[in-house]
Design an enzyme around this catalytic site. Structure first.
Site, mmCIF file in Angstrom:
data_model
loop_
_atom_site.group_PDB
_atom_site.id
_atom_site.type_symbol
_atom_site.label_atom_id
_atom_site.label_comp_id
_atom_site.label_asym_id
_atom_site.label_seq_id
_atom_site.Cartn_x
_atom_site.Cartn_y
_atom_site.Cartn_z
ATOM 1 N N GLY A 170 0.794 -1.224 0.000
ATOM 2 C CA GLY A 170 0.000 0.000 0.000
ATOM 3 C C GLY A 170 0.823 1.270 0.000
ATOM 4 N N ASP A 171 2.085 1.166 0.422
ATOM 5 C CA ASP A 171 3.012 2.302 0.372
ATOM 6 C C ASP A 171 4.410 1.732 0.134
ATOM 7 O OD1 ASP A 171 4.010 4.870 0.470
ATOM 8 O OD2 ASP A 171 4.056 4.976 2.658
ATOM 9 N N ALA A 172 4.555 1.069 -1.002
ATOM 10 C CA ALA A 172 5.770 0.296 -1.303
ATOM 11 C C ALA A 172 6.905 1.207 -1.731
ATOM 12 C CB ALA A 172 5.473 -0.739 -2.373
ATOM 13 N N CYS A 173 7.372 2.017 -0.805
ATOM 14 C CA CYS A 173 8.449 2.970 -1.068
ATOM 15 C C CYS A 173 9.740 2.491 -0.421
ATOM 16 C CB CYS A 173 8.078 4.349 -0.540
ATOM 17 S SG CYS A 173 6.615 5.055 -1.342
#
Length: 247
Positions: A170-173
């Site tokens: 969901g926030d693959a940073c």
């Protein structure tokens, strides 16, 4: 203050509305009353992931009162990928780690992140005039957020029809994937507030953007190790959708 004892040091960074502290090998996320439900949802995701093969944090304590809540978790060893210099080995490790997350059985994941729900979040952010221009590309800053949202609505039916559902971060940073700085072995994933079943391109779009922004490299080698030739339309769609959801 909700946190027990003393010696807690504030930790900066991240886009979460929570306050983050660290004491030794323990991290704490704290929120006011309005953020309790969201923080509790993250706690549930951390607990779930800890029961899988994917390395990450463990929940150590949950404190809740009229002041808000605090989620205490174990520190994950290693450092964020964003703090390391680019290398083919690191990119390959990032690709393998994300693929491992996406390969977790969907049937075991109790969390969903429907596209209509995410788009509804973007609609709320745009309606409130809360879009952060720092998250937009130079091209997008020249366009009214309402027009950007209209572009997403126009493509929604086709994008939704091609959905390839997996367990997404969901926030693959880069800051959310940790590696041993010496061996570059993957050590764990953090910040799971948006984890849930969604089209894998929601994560892959962020990866492509991060590799370009942080290391000025294209994502070809990443996708080769990941084992997929991505759909350009969905990459572009989710790349535009994400910055409209933070506000």
């Amino acid at each position: 203050m909700l946190l027990p004892g003393s010696g807690w040091e504030p930790v900066s960074g991240g886009e979460s509305a929570t306050d983050v502290f660290r004491r030794g090998a323990v991290y704490a996320k704290c929120c006011g009353p309005a953020g309790v439900e969201e923080l509790q949802a993250e706690r549930e995701r951390v607990e779930w992931l800890a029961g899988t093969s994917m390395p990450g944090a463990s929940v150590l304590d949950w404190i809740e009162s009229d002041e808000g809540a605090a989620l205490l978790t174990s520190a994950v060893p290693g450092v964020a990928a964003s703090e390391l210099p680019w290398s083919e080995k690191l990119v390959a490790g990032f690709a393998s780690a994300l693929r491992s997350l996406h390969d977790l059985p969907v049937s075991t994941c109790p969390f969903e992140r429907p596209l209509t729900e995410v788009l509804g979040l973007a609609e709320d952010v745009v309606r409130r005039g809360a879009v952060n221009p720092d998250f937009l590309t130079d091209e997008w800053r020249l366009v009214e957020p309402s027009e950007l949202l209209a572009r997403l609505h126009a493509e929604l039916p086709e994008v939704a029809s091609k959905a390839d559902l997996v367990v997404c971060h969901g926030d693959a940073c880069l800051p959310n994937f940790l590696f041993d700085p010496d061996t570059l072995e993957f050590t764990g994933v953090i910040d799971l507030g948006r984890l849930g079943i969604a089209d894998r391109h929601a994560d892959l779009a962020l990866v492509r953007a991060q590799l370009a922004d942080e290391w000025s490299v294209d994502a070809d080698s990443f996708f080769a190790v990941y084992g997929l030739t991505p759909d350009p339309q969905r990459l572009d769609f989710y790349h535009l959708l994400d910055p409209l959801t933070w506000g």
